[in-house]
Design a protein around this motif. Structure first.
Motif, PDB file in Angstrom:
ATOM      1  N   MET A 129      36.736 -50.186  10.951  1.00 24.47           N
ATOM      2  CA  MET A 129      36.030 -51.282  10.210  1.00 24.47           C
ATOM      3  C   MET A 129      37.561 -52.095   9.991  1.00 24.47           C
ATOM      4  O   MET A 129      38.891 -51.641  10.061  1.00 24.47           O
ATOM      5  N   MET A 130      37.309 -53.421   9.998  1.00 22.07           N
ATOM      6  CA  MET A 130      38.290 -54.424   9.782  1.00 22.07           C
ATOM      7  C   MET A 130      38.054 -55.201   8.576  1.00 22.07           C
ATOM      8  O   MET A 130      36.813 -55.580   8.300  1.00 22.07           O
ATOM      9  N   VAL A 131      39.157 -55.299   7.679  1.00 20.05           N
ATOM     10  CA  VAL A 131      39.033 -55.892   6.260  1.00 20.05           C
ATOM     11  C   VAL A 131      40.021 -56.862   6.034  1.00 20.05           C
ATOM     12  O   VAL A 131      41.382 -56.609   6.172  1.00 20.05           O
ATOM     13  N   GLU A 132      39.644 -58.120   5.433  1.00 21.98           N
ATOM     14  CA  GLU A 132      40.679 -59.059   5.034  1.00 21.98           C
ATOM     15  C   GLU A 132      41.013 -58.741   3.646  1.00 21.98           C
ATOM     16  O   GLU A 132      40.041 -58.832   2.785  1.00 21.98           O
ATOM     17  N   VAL A 133      42.031 -58.736   3.156  1.00 19.40           N
ATOM     18  CA  VAL A 133      42.566 -58.572   1.867  1.00 19.40           C
ATOM     19  C   VAL A 133      43.429 -59.476   1.375  1.00 19.40           C
ATOM     20  O   VAL A 133      44.494 -59.768   1.846  1.00 19.40           O
ATOM     21  N   VAL A 134      43.381 -60.402   0.170  1.00 18.96           N
ATOM     22  CA  VAL A 134      44.157 -61.390  -0.101  1.00 18.96           C
ATOM     23  C   VAL A 134      44.635 -61.034  -1.475  1.00 18.96           C
ATOM     24  O   VAL A 134      43.850 -60.386  -2.394  1.00 18.96           O
ATOM     25  N   PHE A 135      46.042 -61.280  -1.789  1.00 23.72           N
ATOM     26  CA  PHE A 135      46.840 -60.813  -2.894  1.00 23.72           C
ATOM     27  C   PHE A 135      47.123 -62.161  -3.774  1.00 23.72           C
ATOM     28  O   PHE A 135      47.996 -62.788  -2.671  1.00 23.72           O
ATOM     29  N   ASN A 151      31.781 -67.077   6.861  1.00 23.33           N
ATOM     30  CA  ASN A 151      30.863 -67.791   5.713  1.00 23.33           C
ATOM     31  C   ASN A 151      30.103 -66.630   5.024  1.00 23.33           C
ATOM     32  O   ASN A 151      29.682 -66.918   4.066  1.00 23.33           O
ATOM     33  N   GLY A 152      29.420 -65.709   5.767  1.00 26.84           N
ATOM     34  CA  GLY A 152      28.548 -64.782   5.145  1.00 26.84           C
ATOM     35  C   GLY A 152      29.090 -63.505   4.544  1.00 26.84           C
ATOM     36  O   GLY A 152      28.466 -62.810   3.848  1.00 26.84           O
ATOM     37  N   ALA A 153      30.385 -63.407   4.375  1.00 25.93           N
ATOM     38  CA  ALA A 153      31.069 -62.357   4.158  1.00 25.93           C
ATOM     39  C   ALA A 153      31.238 -62.269   2.403  1.00 25.93           C
ATOM     40  O   ALA A 153      31.408 -63.440   1.889  1.00 25.93           O
ATOM     41  N   GLU A 154      30.996 -61.239   1.694  1.00 23.03           N
ATOM     42  CA  GLU A 154      30.940 -60.896   0.466  1.00 23.03           C
ATOM     43  C   GLU A 154      32.285 -60.735  -0.048  1.00 23.03           C
ATOM     44  O   GLU A 154      33.091 -59.652   0.575  1.00 23.03           O
ATOM     45  N   TRP A 155      32.813 -61.334  -0.906  1.00 22.60           N
ATOM     46  CA  TRP A 155      34.299 -60.945  -1.589  1.00 22.60           C
ATOM     47  C   TRP A 155      34.119 -60.172  -2.719  1.00 22.60           C
ATOM     48  O   TRP A 155      33.184 -60.250  -3.540  1.00 22.60           O
ATOM     49  N   LYS A 156      34.776 -59.047  -2.849  1.00 19.55           N
ATOM     50  CA  LYS A 156      34.967 -58.274  -3.935  1.00 19.55           C
ATOM     51  C   LYS A 156      36.269 -58.152  -4.507  1.00 19.55           C
ATOM     52  O   LYS A 156      37.427 -58.494  -3.985  1.00 19.55           O
ATOM     53  N   ASN A 157      36.538 -57.691  -5.903  1.00 21.68           N
ATOM     54  CA  ASN A 157      37.828 -57.802  -6.520  1.00 21.68           C
ATOM     55  C   ASN A 157      37.877 -56.400  -6.690  1.00 21.68           C
ATOM     56  O   ASN A 157      37.855 -55.945  -8.025  1.00 21.68           O
ATOM     57  N   PRO A 158      38.601 -55.611  -6.077  1.00 25.50           N
ATOM     58  CA  PRO A 158      38.767 -54.021  -6.512  1.00 25.50           C
ATOM     59  C   PRO A 158      40.003 -53.873  -7.389  1.00 25.50           C
ATOM     60  O   PRO A 158      40.153 -52.584  -8.013  1.00 25.50           O
ATOM     61  N   GLU A 159      40.985 -54.773  -7.521  1.00 22.53           N
ATOM     62  CA  GLU A 159      42.066 -54.630  -8.627  1.00 22.53           C
ATOM     63  C   GLU A 159      42.427 -55.882  -8.769  1.00 22.53           C
ATOM     64  O   GLU A 159      42.155 -57.131  -8.371  1.00 22.53           O
ATOM     65  N   PRO A 160      43.326 -56.114  -9.869  1.00 23.17           N
ATOM     66  CA  PRO A 160      43.490 -57.441 -10.433  1.00 23.17           C
ATOM     67  C   PRO A 160      44.435 -58.239  -9.349  1.00 23.17           C
ATOM     68  O   PRO A 160      45.366 -57.805  -9.067  1.00 23.17           O
ATOM     69  N   GLY A 161      44.077 -59.213  -9.240  1.00 24.56           N
ATOM     70  CA  GLY A 161      44.689 -60.376  -8.450  1.00 24.56           C
ATOM     71  C   GLY A 161      44.625 -59.888  -6.891  1.00 24.56           C
ATOM     72  O   GLY A 161      45.176 -60.602  -5.862  1.00 24.56           O
ATOM     73  N   VAL A 162      43.422 -59.321  -6.552  1.00 26.41           N
ATOM     74  CA  VAL A 162      43.192 -58.657  -5.146  1.00 26.41           C
ATOM     75  C   VAL A 162      41.770 -58.950  -4.644  1.00 26.41           C
ATOM     76  O   VAL A 162      40.848 -58.487  -5.605  1.00 26.41           O
ATOM     77  N   THR A 163      41.483 -59.471  -3.632  1.00 25.60           N
ATOM     78  CA  THR A 163      40.072 -59.808  -3.288  1.00 25.60           C
ATOM     79  C   THR A 163      40.063 -59.517  -1.812  1.00 25.60           C
ATOM     80  O   THR A 163      41.008 -59.342  -1.180  1.00 25.60           O
ATOM     81  N   ARG A 164      39.027 -58.841  -1.548  1.00 27.28           N
ATOM     82  CA  ARG A 164      38.821 -58.332  -0.035  1.00 27.28           C
ATOM     83  C   ARG A 164      37.204 -58.647   0.438  1.00 27.28           C
ATOM     84  O   ARG A 164      36.221 -58.685  -0.369  1.00 27.28           O
ATOM     85  N   ARG A 165      37.249 -58.824   1.735  1.00 26.67           N
ATOM     86  CA  ARG A 165      35.838 -58.960   2.463  1.00 26.67           C
ATOM     87  C   ARG A 165      35.839 -57.825   3.579  1.00 26.67           C
ATOM     88  O   ARG A 165      36.820 -58.077   4.412  1.00 26.67           O
ATOM     89  N   ILE A 166      34.820 -57.400   3.827  1.00 26.63           N
ATOM     90  CA  ILE A 166      34.541 -56.720   5.058  1.00 26.63           C
ATOM     91  C   ILE A 166      34.673 -57.709   6.212  1.00 26.63           C
ATOM     92  O   ILE A 166      33.461 -58.750   6.167  1.00 26.63           O
ATOM     93  N   MET A 167      35.065 -57.509   7.234  1.00 26.21           N
ATOM     94  CA  MET A 167      34.993 -58.681   8.370  1.00 26.21           C
ATOM     95  C   MET A 167      34.182 -58.286   9.546  1.00 26.21           C
ATOM     96  O   MET A 167      33.296 -59.030   9.984  1.00 26.21           O
TER      97      MET A 167
END
Length: 112
Positions: free
Chosen positions: A34-40, A11-27
Motif C-alpha cells: 500500500m502507498m499512502v500520502e500523509v500531510v502534516f 482527484n478521487g482519493a478520500e482524505w482522512k484525519n487520523p490525528e490533529p494536524g495530519v491528513t492522509r489518503r491512500i494512493m
C-alpha cells in the motif's frame, strides 16, 4: 478504490484525519503493498506506535523528527526511512510537510 485499480487519480482519493494536524489518503494498494500520502501541519505529531507491517517512508516535502525504536534523527526533503515489523516509531513535523508511506502488506485498517 479497490485493490484491482492499477491507475489511481489523485482527484478521487478520500482524505482522512487520523490525528490533529495530519491528513492522509491512500494512493494505491494491492494485498501485498500500500502507498499512502500523509500531510502534516507544522508541529503535528504522528504518535509513537507499532504494527506488523514493514514501512518505508519518503520525505516528499518539509522536515521531520523521526523516532524508530528509541533512536531519533532529523530528515529533510529527499530523505527516507524504513521501519521493520513491530518496532515502535513516530514522527513530528518540524515544518509543514508530506510523507509518502509504503506498507507491506497493505494496512487493512486504513480501508475502513
Amino acid at each position: 478504490m479497490t485493490a484491482s485499480d492499477l491507475f489511481v487519480s489523485g482527484n478521487g482519493a478520500e482524505w482522512k484525519n487520523p490525528e490533529p494536524g495530519v491528513t492522509r489518503r491512500i494512493m494505491a494498494y494491492l494485498p501485498e503493498m500500500m502507498m499512502v500520502e500523509v500531510v502534516f501541519e507544522k508541529d503535528a505529531v504522528g504518535a509513537l506506535h507499532s504494527h506488523p507491517h514493514i514501512q518505508a517512508s519518503y520525505v516528499a516535502e518539509g522536515s521531520f523528527e523521526v523516532t524508530i525504536d528509541g533512536r531519533t534523527e532529523t530528515l529533510h526533503q529527499g530523505g527516507s526511512f524504513i521501519v521493520p515489523s513491530d518496532l515502535v516509531h513516530g514522527v513530528r513535523a518540524l515544518a509543514k510537510g508530506r510523507l509518502i508511506d509504503t506498507f507491506t502488506p497493505h494496512r487493512a485498517e486504513f480501508l475502513k
